[in-house]
Every structure is written in C-alpha cells, then in structure tokens.
Design a protein around this motif. Structure first.
Motif, mmCIF file in Angstrom:
data_model
loop_
_atom_site.group_PDB
_atom_site.id
_atom_site.type_symbol
_atom_site.label_atom_id
_atom_site.label_comp_id
_atom_site.label_asym_id
_atom_site.label_seq_id
_atom_site.Cartn_x
_atom_site.Cartn_y
_atom_site.Cartn_z
ATOM 1 N N GLY A 129 0.799 -1.234 -0.102
ATOM 2 C CA GLY A 129 0.090 -0.089 -0.074
ATOM 3 C C GLY A 129 1.027 1.304 -0.130
ATOM 4 N N LYS A 149 -6.068 3.270 -6.547
ATOM 5 C CA LYS A 149 -7.112 2.313 -6.315
ATOM 6 C C LYS A 149 -6.229 1.101 -5.459
ATOM 7 N N ASN A 150 -5.144 0.952 -5.922
ATOM 8 C CA ASN A 150 -4.157 -0.228 -5.524
ATOM 9 C C ASN A 150 -3.800 0.030 -4.186
ATOM 10 N N LEU A 152 -5.603 1.697 -1.739
ATOM 11 C CA LEU A 152 -6.848 1.506 -0.835
ATOM 12 C C LEU A 152 -6.781 -0.161 -0.799
ATOM 13 N N PHE A 153 -7.001 -0.704 -1.809
ATOM 14 C CA PHE A 153 -7.089 -2.130 -1.845
ATOM 15 C C PHE A 153 -6.012 -2.763 -0.873
ATOM 16 N N ALA A 154 -5.116 -2.540 -0.928
ATOM 17 C CA ALA A 154 -3.614 -3.069 -0.226
ATOM 18 C C ALA A 154 -3.957 -2.703 1.225
ATOM 19 N N LYS A 156 -6.888 -1.969 2.859
ATOM 20 C CA LYS A 156 -8.043 -2.720 3.227
ATOM 21 C C LYS A 156 -7.612 -3.963 3.667
ATOM 22 N N SER A 157 -7.215 -4.645 2.746
ATOM 23 C CA SER A 157 -6.634 -6.048 2.757
ATOM 24 C C SER A 157 -5.770 -6.304 4.031
ATOM 25 N N TYR A 183 -6.926 6.649 4.861
ATOM 26 C CA TYR A 183 -8.131 5.978 3.819
ATOM 27 C C TYR A 183 -9.098 7.424 3.193
ATOM 28 N N GLU A 187 -9.244 8.111 -0.767
ATOM 29 C CA GLU A 187 -10.740 8.090 -1.282
ATOM 30 C C GLU A 187 -10.848 9.277 -2.191
ATOM 31 N N ASN A 190 -8.645 9.285 -5.248
ATOM 32 C CA ASN A 190 -9.143 8.515 -6.298
ATOM 33 C C ASN A 190 -10.276 9.140 -6.979
#
Length: 203
Positions: A129, A149-150, A152-154, A156-157, A183, A187, A190
C-alpha cells in the motif's frame, strides 16, 4: 560453505552498511528466487531498510524539492529553467518508479503469497500500500487513478488481516512507525486521479 541464500543475505547486509540501498532490493530478489519459503525476520527487516531509506526518504524528498522549485519557476515565467527542471524531475520519477516496481514485483509474485502467518502478510500488504501511495504523488491520469485504487485495496486487505473493526480507520505501521490515517484522503485522491495536478501526500 554458505548457501546462495546466506550469501545474498550477507551481501544485502553489506549493501546496508555501505548505504547502497538500491542494491539491497537486488540481493533480496536473489534471496527470494532461490527459496520458495517466506523471509526470515532478519531478511524482512532488510527489506524494510529499503522502504525506510530509499522510498520514504531520500528520493521522495528529492522529488518534492524539485517539484516545488518547478512550480516557483513556472510562477516566475522562467520557461527555460522550467524545461530543465522538468527533465530532471522525470529522471527522479523514473528512478522512483523502477524501485517501486521492483519491490511490488517481489511482494506480488513471492512474498505475500508465501506468507505463512497473518503478521507477515499484513506487513507485506501495508508495504504494498505504501508503494502505491507514493506512486500517486507523481503519477497522473490513468496511472495515478490505478495507483490510488491499488493503495486502498492493499491497505484494506491489511486491515482485514489485522482484525480491525471494519469502521475503524487503520494507521500504517512498519517497524513500530505509525503513519497518519490515510483512507479518507486516498478516497478523495481516487476521485480526482484523472486530474494532471500533482498533489503531495501528507505523511
């Protein structure tokens, strides 16, 4: 006789002592390539040295300084200087992208998948992230949107793996270092990622 893995770890330590941080990535790639197991704690710490000293320090600071000078020269209308500064900034961005790509490749193809416990997986996801988050500082258009986008995904994972409540904003932690919650900021980035404006992310 030292094994190829032990030799690469030793050379990575040597590179750390010489403050040749870029080369630590090369040696750690060799460590991962000769062994399918996850990294030991000592090896993982070496990878963190790269993150701390290369990604979040020297080159990123250089990019911010050069970008600030570029904006000042543009405001003064010094087109000749602006052209030279842009070329220099592109060189720094190319170096940063290369380092991030190397680390992301290690994380995506080897380290995250081989992590045998949640602590290791969360560590790698947060580092992933971070890499994408720093890319959003200088990428523009589609590339910046993809990096956001990547990111946020990392994160949140990693938050799921860290067993935080879904409504709790996680802070990024590496080696005991806590960074500000990002976060909501990501957002916003993004949603604005298609804009060519370069916005520095607050650490």
């Amino acid at each position: 006789m030292a094994s190829p893995r032990e030799e690469s770890v030793y050379m990575a330590k040597l590179a750390e002592q010489a403050e040749r941080y870029d080369e630590i990535v090369e040696f750690m790639e060799k460590v991962v390539s000769v062994n399918s197991d996850e990294l030991f704690m000592e090896e993982r710490n070496l990878l963190f040295v790269v993150y701390k000293n290369v990604i979040s320090a020297a080159r990123q600071a250089s990019w911010r300084i050069i970008s600030s000078i570029e904006q000042k020269e543009e405001s003064y209308g010094n087109e000749r200087h602006v052209s030279s500064i842009k070329s220099y900034r592109y060189k720094i961005e190319s170096e940063l992208s290369s380092i991030y790509d190397d680390i992301l490749k290690l994380l995506d193809t080897k380290l995250i998948g081989s992590a045998s416990n949640e602590d290791s997986k969360v560590f790698y996801l947060k580092m992933k992230g971070d890499c994408h988050r720093y890319l959003t500082e200088f990428k523009i258009g589609t590339e910046r949107k993809e990096a956001a986008k990547n990111t946020l995904f990392a994160y949140k994972s990693a938050q799921v793996g860290d067993h935080h409540p879904p409504n709790q904003i996680a802070s990024v932690r590496h080696g005991g270092v806590r960074q500000k919650p990002i976060y909501s900021q990501m957002e916003q980035q993004n949603s604005k990622a298609t804009s060519p404006t370069k916005t520095s992310i607050v650490n």
